[in-house]
Design a protein around this motif. Structure first.
Motif, short mmCIF file in Angstrom:
data_model
loop_
_atom_site.label_atom_id
_atom_site.label_comp_id
_atom_site.label_asym_id
_atom_site.label_seq_id
_atom_site.Cartn_x
_atom_site.Cartn_y
_atom_site.Cartn_z
N ASP A 1 9.85 6.33 -1.49
CA ASP A 1 8.39 6.25 -1.68
C ASP A 1 7.61 7.07 -0.66
OD1 ASP A 1 8.55 4.63 -3.83
OD2 ASP A 1 8.00 2.78 -2.80
N ARG B 1 3.26 7.16 1.64
CA ARG B 1 3.87 8.46 1.33
C ARG B 1 4.14 9.26 2.58
NH1 ARG B 1 -1.06 10.50 -2.00
NH2 ARG B 1 -1.98 9.43 -0.20
N ARG C 1 1.99 1.36 -10.99
CA ARG C 1 2.09 2.04 -9.69
C ARG C 1 1.80 3.55 -9.85
NH1 ARG C 1 2.17 0.09 -4.46
NH2 ARG C 1 3.43 1.39 -3.11
N LEU D 1 -1.18 5.60 -8.00
CA LEU D 1 -0.89 6.79 -7.19
C LEU D 1 -1.64 8.01 -7.71
CD1 LEU D 1 0.63 8.07 -4.88
CD2 LEU D 1 2.65 8.30 -6.34
N LYS E 1 -5.20 7.66 -6.45
CA LYS E 1 -5.27 7.95 -5.02
C LYS E 1 -5.09 9.44 -4.75
CE LYS E 1 -3.55 6.50 -0.49
NZ LYS E 1 -4.89 6.16 0.00
N ARG F 1 0.85 -1.18 0.00
CA ARG F 1 0.00 0.00 0.00
C ARG F 1 0.89 1.24 0.00
NH1 ARG F 1 -3.45 0.86 5.29
NH2 ARG F 1 -3.32 3.02 4.59
N PHE F 2 0.31 2.38 -0.29
CA PHE F 2 1.11 3.61 -0.30
C PHE F 2 1.48 4.00 1.12
CE2 PHE F 2 -1.30 4.01 -4.32
CZ PHE F 2 -0.22 4.06 -5.18
N ASP G 1 -1.03 8.64 5.34
CA ASP G 1 -1.14 7.22 4.99
C ASP G 1 -0.98 6.34 6.23
OD1 ASP G 1 -1.58 7.73 2.31
OD2 ASP G 1 0.54 7.72 1.82
N GLN H 1 9.79 -1.05 0.34
CA GLN H 1 9.73 0.38 0.06
C GLN H 1 10.82 1.14 0.83
OE1 GLN H 1 5.71 0.84 1.51
NE2 GLN H 1 4.90 1.05 -0.56
N HIS I 1 2.14 14.72 0.15
CA HIS I 1 1.33 13.99 -0.84
C HIS I 1 1.42 14.66 -2.21
CE1 HIS I 1 -1.46 11.83 2.29
NE2 HIS I 1 -0.19 11.55 2.41
#
Length: 405
Positions: free
Chosen positions: A323, A114, A385, A389, A392, A111-112, A136, A295, A337
């Motif tokens: 990331d 960030r 990816r 992103l 999202k 999952r992200f 996040d 990540q 973000h």
């Protein structure tokens, strides 16, 4: 003869959303509850009822309980009362747990990440509305932000927060203490649905194994089967040199982070916004994480007033391959973000690659091409990816294929 007093929590004019509890065990006289509260008229009766309920739970029949309430919500009151009871040695191994306020699913590996917002584990006022800022991940911190004398109180408060705090979809993270104290943290918090454990000051892969053994022991004793993931944090020269073995030390590792405050102190350099002193270490972290298939996550930006500096730092982190980045204030979340979001050019290029890949799959072709260029699988993976992103980040509609010409 002086009576022993067992205290927990915080009091004072500047205290908000917290309380101070003092417990004086006695041999007779029943329960004497002395409450001072800013919300006495509204919640005085319910606070007293909670105290009586908890005293009955712990089988304490005679005690003087003093509470100075500064607007604490029930899970904070519960944590402070239990902390005082445990300090008095009257808990008999029992734990008074609040109910979960929201359904908690299994953690998600991919999952992200960030942004992750650090919340001091002994300051409930910073926890209560943190999720509305939508980082996040929310980190309930038991390490550097908690004074050594408050570790026991914080551990109980963080446990209760994991059950009674609304995370609103944010990843549920806890930063435990450096070993060996971190093992004690695991016993308290791990049964309460942590998604990711942040492991500070990791220098050798053997430390990951030591933590993993303890995690296996705690999880094996739970009725509900549940996974938990690791994010080791590298904060020393030795840790940087061992970055890949650390990144590859556990299947539970989902990310590898760097902490530059301790790292720069360790190498004897001054930390700067330009980051020349940490370029080598940050590059090593990115390479080690990518090689291990996890990540790479950058350090926090410590000046909460310098938004231009933050933006430049995030763009540099993105260019190095990171990331995500840590946050110490909610105002840092949105700029992070935005800086990690793909550009319009990156999105358009990713769309062309994804469509070419899907077309090749329909035709049963083993090779993907875009115009005269061959597209390698890692490029396709990166394009997918980027699309995820962009969706999202609200830069692309999830049904973008329908409008693509």
């Amino acid at each position: 003869m002086d009576q022993a007093v067992f205290e927990a929590g915080n009091k004072g004019e500047k205290v908000r959303s917290d309380c101070w509890v003092a417990l004086v065990p006695q041999s007779s006289g029943g329960l004497q509850i002395e409450l001072t509260s800013k919300v006495e008229k509204l919640y005085g009766d319910s606070i007293r009822a909670l105290v009586r309920e908890m005293m009955e739970f712990f089988a304490i029949k005679n005690a003087r309980i003093m509470i100075e309430d500064s607007g604490a919500v029930p899970f904070v009151l519960m944590a402070r009362i239990e902390a005082a009871v445990r300090k008095a040695g009257l808990d008999n191994g029992k734990r008074y747990l609040p109910d979960y306020v929201e359904e908690v699913g299994q953690p998600v590996r991919d999952r992200f990440r960030r942004s992750r917002l650090y919340l001091p584990g002994d300051q409930p006022k910073l926890m209560l509305n943190a999720a509305i800022h939508q980082p996040d991940g929310l980190i309930l911190d038991l390490e550097d932000s908690v004074a050594p004398s408050r570790k026991d109180d914080a551990r109980i408060l963080v446990r209760n927060a994991l059950r009674a705090l609304e995370f609103k979809g944010c990843e549920r993270m806890v930063r435990i203490n450096q070993l060996p104290l971190g093992l004690k943290d695991l016993e308290e918090v791990l049964p309460h649905k942590v998604d990711v454990l942040l492991l500070p000051k990791i220098e050798r892969p053997e430390q990951i194994q030591q933590i993993e053994d303890k995690v296996d022991e705690v999880l094996s004793g739970l009725e509900e089967k549940r996974e938990v993931f690791f994010m080791p944090i590298i904060e020393s020269a030795l840790g940087v040199m061992n970055a890949y073995p650390i990144a590859a030390a556990s299947k539970r590792n989902v990310a590898l982070a760097i902490g530059l405050e301790d790292y720069t102190a360790d190498i004897g350099a001054q930390r700067t916004n330009e980051g020349r002193e940490s370029f080598f270490a940050r590059s090593v972290i990115v390479n080690a994480a990518r090689a291990a298939g996890i990540q790479p996550i950058d350090t926090v930006f410590s000046d909460v007033q310098d938004m231009e500096g933050l933006k430049a730092s995030v763009l540099e982190a993105k260019s190095l391959g990171f990331d995500g980045k840590g946050c110490i204030h909610p105002r840092q979340i949105q700029p992070i973000h935005e800086a990690f979001a793909p550009t319009e050019e990156e999105i358009e290029n990713a769309k062309r690659i994804v469509l070419a890949f899907e077309e090749a799959e329909k035709k049963g072709l083993g090779v993907v091409s875009l115009g005269s260029k061959m597209i390698d699988p890692p490029v396709v993976k990166r394009a997918v990816r980027t699309i995820e992103l962009a969706v999202k980040s609200n830069l692309l509609d999830e049904n973008w294929r329908e409008s693509h010409e």
